[in-house]
Enzyme design. Sequence first.
Site, PDB file in Angstrom:
ATOM      1  CG  PHE A   1       4.917   2.423  13.076  1.00 44.19           C
ATOM      2  CD1 PHE A   1       5.390   3.596  12.531  1.00 44.19           C
ATOM      3  CD2 PHE A   1       3.680   1.953  12.663  1.00 44.19           C
ATOM      4  CE1 PHE A   1       4.647   4.293  11.591  1.00 44.19           C
ATOM      5  CE2 PHE A   1       2.925   2.637  11.723  1.00 44.19           C
ATOM      6  CZ  PHE A   1       3.408   3.806  11.192  1.00 44.19           C
TER       7      PHE A   1
ATOM      8  NE  ARG B   1      -1.574   1.177  15.084  1.00 49.62           N
ATOM      9  CZ  ARG B   1      -1.620   1.022  13.775  1.00 49.62           C
ATOM     10  NH1 ARG B   1      -2.466   0.144  13.240  1.00 49.62           N
ATOM     11  NH2 ARG B   1      -0.840   1.721  12.992  1.00 49.62           N
TER      12      ARG B   1
ATOM     13  NE  ARG C   1      -3.047  -3.918  11.347  1.00 48.67           N
ATOM     14  CZ  ARG C   1      -2.563  -2.736  10.964  1.00 48.67           C
ATOM     15  NH1 ARG C   1      -1.265  -2.577  10.727  1.00 48.67           N
ATOM     16  NH2 ARG C   1      -3.365  -1.696  10.817  1.00 48.67           N
TER      17      ARG C   1
HETATM   18  C1  LIG Z   1      -6.606   4.933   6.891  1.00 45.38           C
HETATM   19  C2  LIG Z   1      -5.776   3.686   7.018  1.00 45.38           C
HETATM   20  C3  LIG Z   1      -4.400   3.777   7.118  1.00 45.38           C
HETATM   21  C4  LIG Z   1      -3.624   2.628   7.248  1.00 45.38           C
HETATM   22  N1  LIG Z   1      -2.275   2.746   7.360  1.00 45.38           N
HETATM   23  C5  LIG Z   1      -1.509   1.617   7.450  1.00 45.38           C
HETATM   24  C6  LIG Z   1      -0.093   1.691   7.501  1.00 45.38           C
HETATM   25  O1  LIG Z   1       0.504   2.773   7.437  1.00 45.38           O
HETATM   26  N2  LIG Z   1       0.611   0.546   7.622  1.00 45.38           N
HETATM   27  C7  LIG Z   1       0.011  -0.675   7.666  1.00 45.38           C
HETATM   28  O2  LIG Z   1       0.693  -1.691   7.751  1.00 45.38           O
HETATM   29  N3  LIG Z   1      -1.343  -0.777   7.585  1.00 45.38           N
HETATM   30  C8  LIG Z   1      -2.102   0.331   7.471  1.00 45.38           C
HETATM   31  N4  LIG Z   1      -3.469   0.218   7.391  1.00 45.38           N
HETATM   32  C9  LIG Z   1      -4.068  -1.110   7.217  1.00 45.38           C
HETATM   33  C10 LIG Z   1      -3.866  -1.568   5.761  1.00 45.38           C
HETATM   34  O3  LIG Z   1      -3.883  -0.455   4.913  1.00 45.38           O
HETATM   35  C11 LIG Z   1      -4.949  -2.537   5.313  1.00 45.38           C
HETATM   36  O4  LIG Z   1      -5.108  -3.557   6.254  1.00 45.38           O
HETATM   37  C12 LIG Z   1      -4.565  -3.169   3.973  1.00 45.38           C
HETATM   38  O5  LIG Z   1      -4.228  -2.185   3.030  1.00 45.38           O
HETATM   39  C13 LIG Z   1      -5.684  -4.035   3.449  1.00 45.38           C
HETATM   40  O6  LIG Z   1      -5.348  -4.447   2.149  1.00 45.38           O
HETATM   41  P1  LIG Z   1      -6.198  -5.566   1.403  1.00 45.38           P
HETATM   42  O7  LIG Z   1      -5.554  -5.748   0.091  1.00 45.38           O
HETATM   43  O8  LIG Z   1      -6.360  -6.734   2.289  1.00 45.38           O
HETATM   44  O9  LIG Z   1      -7.656  -4.927   1.255  1.00 45.38           O
HETATM   45  P2  LIG Z   1      -8.148  -3.516   0.686  1.00 45.38           P
HETATM   46  O10 LIG Z   1      -7.072  -2.605   0.307  1.00 45.38           O
HETATM   47  O11 LIG Z   1      -9.170  -3.037   1.678  1.00 45.38           O
HETATM   48  O12 LIG Z   1      -8.886  -3.924  -0.648  1.00 45.38           O
HETATM   49  C14 LIG Z   1     -10.078  -4.676  -0.686  1.00 45.38           C
HETATM   50  C15 LIG Z   1     -10.478  -4.881  -2.128  1.00 45.38           C
HETATM   51  O13 LIG Z   1     -11.540  -5.797  -2.207  1.00 45.38           O
HETATM   52  C16 LIG Z   1     -12.520  -5.315  -3.078  1.00 45.38           C
HETATM   53  N5  LIG Z   1     -13.793  -5.895  -2.628  1.00 45.38           N
HETATM   54  C17 LIG Z   1     -14.269  -5.991  -1.367  1.00 45.38           C
HETATM   55  N6  LIG Z   1     -15.446  -6.621  -1.356  1.00 45.38           N
HETATM   56  C18 LIG Z   1     -15.725  -6.926  -2.637  1.00 45.38           C
HETATM   57  C19 LIG Z   1     -16.814  -7.567  -3.281  1.00 45.38           C
HETATM   58  N7  LIG Z   1     -17.857  -8.037  -2.598  1.00 45.38           N
HETATM   59  N8  LIG Z   1     -16.785  -7.688  -4.622  1.00 45.38           N
HETATM   60  C20 LIG Z   1     -15.739  -7.203  -5.343  1.00 45.38           C
HETATM   61  N9  LIG Z   1     -14.674  -6.603  -4.777  1.00 45.38           N
HETATM   62  C21 LIG Z   1     -14.683  -6.472  -3.460  1.00 45.38           C
HETATM   63  C22 LIG Z   1     -12.448  -3.819  -2.972  1.00 45.38           C
HETATM   64  O14 LIG Z   1     -12.953  -3.211  -4.128  1.00 45.38           O
HETATM   65  C23 LIG Z   1     -10.944  -3.619  -2.837  1.00 45.38           C
HETATM   66  O15 LIG Z   1     -10.368  -3.599  -4.123  1.00 45.38           O
HETATM   67  C24 LIG Z   1      -4.257   1.364   7.273  1.00 45.38           C
HETATM   68  C25 LIG Z   1      -5.630   1.270   7.155  1.00 45.38           C
HETATM   69  C26 LIG Z   1      -6.390   2.420   7.055  1.00 45.38           C
HETATM   70  C27 LIG Z   1      -7.894   2.269   7.015  1.00 45.38           C
END
Ligand SMILES: Cc1cc2nc3c(=O)[nH]c(=O)nc-3n(C[C@H](O)[C@H](O)[C@H](O)COP(=O)(O)OP(=O)(O)OC[C@H]3O[C@@H](n4cnc5c(N)ncnc54)[C@H](O)[C@@H]3O)c2cc1C
Length: 564
Positions: free
Chosen positions: A117, A276, A376
Amino acid sequence: MNKHDVIVVGGGLAGLRAAVGLCRQYNVAVVSKVHPVRSHSVAAQGGVNAALGNAPEGRDDTPERHAFDTVKGSDYLADQSAVVEMCRMAPEMIYEFEHWGAPFSRLPDGRIAQRPFGGGGFPRTCYAADRTGHLMLHTLYEQIVKHQVRVYDERVVTRIVADDGQYHGLVLWNLKTGRFEGLASKFCVFATGGYGRAYRNSTNALINTGSGIGMALRAGITLKDLEFVQFHPTTQFGTNILITEGARGEGAHLLNNQGLRFMERYAASAMELAPRDIVARAIQTEIDQGRGFQGGYVQLDLRHLGKERICKRLPGIRQISIDFGDVDPVDEPIPVQPGQHYSMGGIDTDVTGRTNVPNFYAAGECACVSVHGANRLGGNSLLDTVVFGRLAAEAIAGRFSDFDRKPDAALVEAGVRSQIERVERLSGRGDGVPHHEIRNRLQTLCTEKVGIFRNQEDLAEAVRQIGLLRRQYQDVTLKTAPGPFNFEIVNLLELESLLSLAEITARGALARQESRGSHSRTDFPERNDAEWLSHSIARMEGDEVVLSYADVDVSRYEPQQRTY
Ligand SMILES: Cc1cc2nc3c(=O)[nH]c(=O)nc-3n(C[C@H](O)[C@H](O)[C@H](O)COP(=O)(O)OP(=O)(O)OC[C@H]3O[C@@H](n4cnc5c(N)ncnc54)[C@H](O)[C@@H]3O)c2cc1C
């Protein structure tokens, strides 16, 4: 009112990993806007980093090299001890997933496959074709089911109830019943994801509104480094659906309208696998200087990889290109443009996820530890979510019995009443401004003035106009009656956070007179360690957000010039 020992808000990877870490000992609940497996984590494509040294060209990889690449990639703004800890834990986290049954892609000898990557130089990214987030989130969700963790899904948290430096509980809007309800707990972990939807051209899910970060700010919790917003170099032209960096990891080329692999001008040795920030600026420069294609894009060419490899390693990318762009990458290059992708900044935490409110924790993309600094590296966010989700759980378990204060349920009830009254006021207003007009203007403003290239004039104008939008928000009105599945209420309430976060992003970017990582000022093109090697801190004082600065941990690696 229901009470729990610990409430985790967020059903993505960070939230579920924290819940799994606590559920055997404590009464834990997960609250999520959507069913957990619909969280944005499910959309992660390319992979997760860990120095396993499995691939033949990566045998010499070590956690130390991973840490150094991460620090360099961050343009020296990441806190180095935190990075070292994350990279040290990375192999163990991958094996934990493997033992839970995660079906990673394999090498012919049976070990977990790894691809290169950006900014790494080693095949360090473990993957499951181009659906890595999907498999990780489903694997973790199986653990939630196995341990019978209580999940409150389709509940939107709208307010944190905190008083005198202590967290007590949450106010939730229940989408199914169309009513507010309260929950109290001794500890809380926010894992609510990023705020990509402050921008129009984002790869993020529509639910990524940053409401958790904005709510934390209003509850007196400190935020950090919001001006560092990642723009992914390759999103599908027009839709901004992500085209994973894994495509370049597999060997795809970026071409301008002269058919030239233009990365040789910008990062002669790393080429398409530069970090990136560098690749996104290179693409934008090609487009701005007339070497892009009509409409504003360049091409990502996968054809030389051959059909078999594309279908095996990048099946999701091929499908997205065909379904949403009518382009089969086996036969034609994919039109791509940069788009908002990731929030490096967020809720200010230490390595254990702890914030300035001692029983309130944060992990994952909504948090800023900081391990990503100003930029990142791809594959490090999935790692961040599971490492810091787990560390937050361990820290809470370690402090649980010492923290003897009980949540004040009456205070949470009062919070519920105040939210009900607020919605009544919003509904009774007649002709105010509809929320979506304000949101659309905000997204356009951030995209045009707080984007990849920034300058004093644009940023000052963005701050001024966001201020005006915030004033308009005072007159926002609810057009439809509250009731089950009324998303207008959710969108309207969440817009408050999006406005505050956008304003802090623009203010932080205006103040920071240097270029570092994703923050690129055309009027201050150099990094300036003498004055700006510091984290931006934002906190509420009265009704105002005040910015200040804090030291960066540079205890391991001396900041150097960043070349690739
Ligand atoms: C298209 C895409 C591809 C990616 N690919 C990669 C990759 O290959 N490798 C990598 O390292 N990173 C990747 N990333 C980044 C990575 O996926 C995210 O940073 C990471 O998954 C975020 O996880 P999280 O658990 O912090 O939040 P999220 O998975 O965004 O989850 C947030 C949660 O909070 C809940 N929530 C939010 N606000 C509220 C509220 N007010 N009340 C109740 N619930 C709430 C939502 O329902 C959800 O369940 C990618 C991102 C995207 C957008």
